[in-house]
Design an enzyme around this catalytic site. Sequence first.
Site, PDB file in Angstrom:
ATOM      1  N   ASP A   1     -39.877   5.870 -30.019  1.00 34.42           N
ATOM      2  CA  ASP A   1     -38.644   5.867 -29.231  1.00 34.42           C
ATOM      3  C   ASP A   1     -39.039   5.805 -27.749  1.00 34.42           C
ATOM      4  O   ASP A   1     -40.215   5.934 -27.406  1.00 34.42           O
ATOM      5  CB  ASP A   1     -37.903   7.179 -29.535  1.00 34.42           C
ATOM      6  CG  ASP A   1     -36.423   7.104 -29.192  1.00 34.42           C
ATOM      7  OD1 ASP A   1     -35.963   6.054 -28.725  1.00 34.42           O
ATOM      8  OD2 ASP A   1     -35.723   8.121 -29.396  1.00 34.42           O
TER       9      ASP A   1
ATOM     10  N   GLU B   1     -39.340   1.810 -23.630  1.00 33.29           N
ATOM     11  CA  GLU B   1     -38.982   0.701 -22.703  1.00 33.29           C
ATOM     12  C   GLU B   1     -39.991   0.571 -21.561  1.00 33.29           C
ATOM     13  O   GLU B   1     -40.181  -0.567 -21.098  1.00 33.29           O
ATOM     14  CB  GLU B   1     -37.572   0.938 -22.150  1.00 33.29           C
ATOM     15  CG  GLU B   1     -36.494   0.888 -23.212  1.00 33.29           C
ATOM     16  CD  GLU B   1     -36.434   2.143 -24.081  1.00 33.29           C
ATOM     17  OE1 GLU B   1     -36.909   3.196 -23.601  1.00 33.29           O
ATOM     18  OE2 GLU B   1     -35.944   2.074 -25.205  1.00 33.29           O
TER      19      GLU B   1
ATOM     20  N   ASP C   1     -28.506   4.265 -28.461  1.00 33.35           N
ATOM     21  CA  ASP C   1     -27.623   5.433 -28.398  1.00 33.35           C
ATOM     22  C   ASP C   1     -26.159   5.052 -28.234  1.00 33.35           C
ATOM     23  O   ASP C   1     -25.603   5.056 -27.138  1.00 33.35           O
ATOM     24  CB  ASP C   1     -28.074   6.353 -27.253  1.00 33.35           C
ATOM     25  CG  ASP C   1     -29.455   6.936 -27.525  1.00 33.35           C
ATOM     26  OD1 ASP C   1     -29.940   6.798 -28.673  1.00 33.35           O
ATOM     27  OD2 ASP C   1     -30.051   7.522 -26.606  1.00 33.35           O
TER      28      ASP C   1
END
Length: 910
Positions: free
Chosen positions: A509, A512, A584
Amino acid sequence: MKLSLSTLLRWLLSFGIALAFQDDLLKKCSQSGFCHRNRQYAKNIQESRNSHYSLDQGSLEFDTNNHTIQGFIIKSIKANQKDIKIPLPFTLDLFDGDKVRFRLDEHRSIKLGKAGINLQRYNETEHWAFDPDYIPIRQEVIAKSPTFWNKKDFTFTADRFTVTLSSQDFQINVKYDSADVLTVNSDNMLNFEHYRTLEENFENINEEEEPFNMFKDSFADSKSDSIPLGPESVALDFKFHGISNLYGIAEHADSLRLRDTSNIDPYRLYNVDVFQYKLNSTLPMYGSIPFVVGIKESLSIGLFWMNPSDTWIDIQYGHSDSSTHWMSESGIIDFIVIVQETPKLVTESYVNITGKPMLPLLSSVGYHQCRWNYNDEKDVLTVDSLMDKWQIPYDFLWLDLEYTDQKQYFTWKPDAFPNPTRMLSKLAFLGRNLVTLIDPHIKSNYHISEAIIAAKVYVRNALNKPFFGQCWPGESIWIDTFNPLASKLWSKFVQTFISTPSNLYIWNDMNEPSIFDGPETTAPKDLLHYNGFEERSVHNLYGLTVHQATYDSFVDMNPNKRPFVLTRSFFSGSQRTAATWTGDNVANWEYLQLSIPMVLSHNIVGMPATGADIAGFFGNPDDELLIRWYQAGIWYPFFRAHAHIDTRRREPFLLNERTRSVVTEFIRLRYQLLPTLYTAFHDSHSRGIPIMNPMIYEHPNVANFYDIDDQFYLGEQGILVKPVTSANTKSIPITFPSGVFYDLQNLEIAHFGTLETKTVSAPLEKLPAYIAGGHIITRKDQYRRSSRLMQNDPYTLVIAPTAYGTAKGRLYVDDGETFAYKQGKLLEVELEYNKNVIYGTVLHKDTSSFFNDISIEKIVIAHHPDGKVAETCTLELDDIRTNIEVIHEDHSHVIKNPGIQIGQDWKIIL
Ligand SMILES: *[C@@H]1O[C@H](CO)[C@@H](O)[C@H](O)[C@H]1NC(C)=O
Ligand SMILES: *[C@@H]1O[C@H](CO)[C@@H](O)[C@H](O)[C@H]1NC(C)=O
Ligand SMILES: *[C@@H]1O[C@H](CO)[C@@H](O)[C@H](O)[C@H]1NC(C)=O
Ligand SMILES: *[C@@H]1O[C@H](CO)[C@@H](O)[C@H](O)[C@H]1NC(C)=O
């Protein structure tokens, strides 16, 4: 320390105060130096009608060995009474029969005296984006010399292609079967910001350029960007002739068909953490796939812009053409044009280069139960047993952040998870798996970060020292997985953590990367990576390097077992090794609605293993939304329920009786259809076929479908679905293509005739889903606790005939767990129905595999408009004929227990 707005927001969030993502954390085009400059340049150059780029004719070299064309494009700058000419080397390549590639670079000879930085433009994208096994097929290219009449155009032909380079006003024109399909630099927007110093800048700017933020960044959180190499953006426009429908460039929370951006900000590809992201927007998201597909009748074009830096794309639909303007902050111009007859072939051709979507663990096609967080071993095992108590199948349970010891990855919270091995083996007993979250931000001062620092494989700041930033654990460093040594070290961490090959997998997760105190929620652009490349130049690739390293760690440990890795951030090529999801989202109807075009979009850009968190990550869905979300979610290739730490518990067994029973029924429908879904995954793996498949991909000749993104097919399996995505719905409109369509659940004919939009009944328990006449699907009907336990269960065949009484299907089977399929340990069966005769034909079989012997328990034939079926039928198997009873039901005929194994050739005459 300085607390930026983004930091503050994330910290509030980490204390459980859910706030919507603030759009002003992200730059608008007008606030981004290079986006603003290029949009302005595009506008000015069209007014001035000047051209500053031309082909250096004398430099052209046609290489007859590898059929590559090389030469220089000359950029001219007339400013301050000087006339500067910058030669930019290019190569042009025609290959595979359907592709043209063009690369434009700059020879830089700069001495900067700055430690650690690489002064060359980044040109290693293909190292990450391409399938390592991809070899272009060189083809015969014929160069036609310029004629006496036309000394300016250089033409090359190969197969059905004609590519023309024109010299003044540099352009590349691509013709297919002698019709214009695409023109590069058609609107003269080519802009290549060559290297210059701040002092020389004034004489290096053409009059159409606006020198906004060339050497500084005035945006709120990025003011400290040192921009050591000055302006270095690259931009170019492409005209798609006769095409007015463009798709792709995932990921955006927007419609499937791309919007015209003339009056709004361009679509942006820049991997960022955008919790509660804005809908109907061109804002950037977690992943970037710079691949666009243009579709018209009988021809489709793909354009792959191979640049991993911050990228903006303007889309303009003209009268019959469409234009795209690509603007990237740094790197080289490198693009591939693909011309094919259908959009499906464009996607196939694209995954031929960037790699086939992985064939996943069969169990990962099942249901994933996730929550932030399952608190301890007892919680995990209670969820596990309650799923069984209520007879809800599932395959994967997930542990979010809190399972770690103080957010230190590769550790377990000791009091909550005292014996992970014991817990894992309890799950394994029923064939189940566990996924744990492991992110690339590594907390300062514990053995993992110390090992990374000792090995010098961290991401560095602009001063070439370790970069420290804020993330979940507080102060953290980031592993630099661009560095092969970093991947090796990561492998050690992973392998020690997993210890023995088991049912434990990893979720990457925040890759980025998400950095709480970073500009735009991510990394400062002047950070340095392996080989001295700036974050600026490689940003959109970082997430891929992380999940690739994780995947490689598993394969290295156990070469024959398929790993499972989920990644939030991705780039072209991520499909080879990871699944992803839409991040999300929020528990409301609009997010449910938009999840469909988002997942469709991922599917056409070759990244099919995607889904949205069911039933919304933030917030508490009501029962109606929950039911509708599960009804839609069973069609996501990646089928996972997930929820934020502040939400009420909502595992399916906790729901009230009615809601639970409907949700359970739909989870079970997913499991019933696993053989069909897995076959769709195999089609995606072998040919890039979208798993959630847009209408326009199946019917590129039907204009009605260009805009439809709220209904779709399951792969090429013939199942048509229109999920309900709004509240208080009793019925919805659906557009049926021409043909016969049978209700998926009761096989009643829902449509018979030509293309038509009809309103169908859709009360809360009902999901509008149909089988298109002409298809045969396979099911396993028995409820089991997990997919592993279904392994030996018998098949049901469902035949949905056309009006002419014909149907076809294919079933793919393998062990679902290992790479043995690569050695041919698989079964492929063709099923056919033709005028009251049913055939099962083995196309491929490995005689030693257990799955050959699985029986067929039922054959269901939907009543087609013209069908008549007798009371008995005859089975022909191994030269023996047997009579079997045919049971007539309301909408179908059923043959029970015919005594056939799936791995046999057989024939039934009705
Ligand atoms: C093409 O061949 C020449 C030598 O014949 C070689 O120098 C060049 O690198 C080759 N280019 C590519 C792209 O393979
Ligand atoms: C990338 O650039 C470097 C430095 O200019 C060069 O040596 C290398 O050959 C280039 N690689 C590719 C794949 O073009
Ligand atoms: C997004 O657009 C769709 C379709 O135009 C519309 O139904 C929906 O309300 C919009 N959602 C938001 C949040 O603007
Ligand atoms: C993809 O590659 C395969 C194998 O090389 C080839 O058979 C197929 O035709 C290619 N597909 C397209 C659309 O180019």
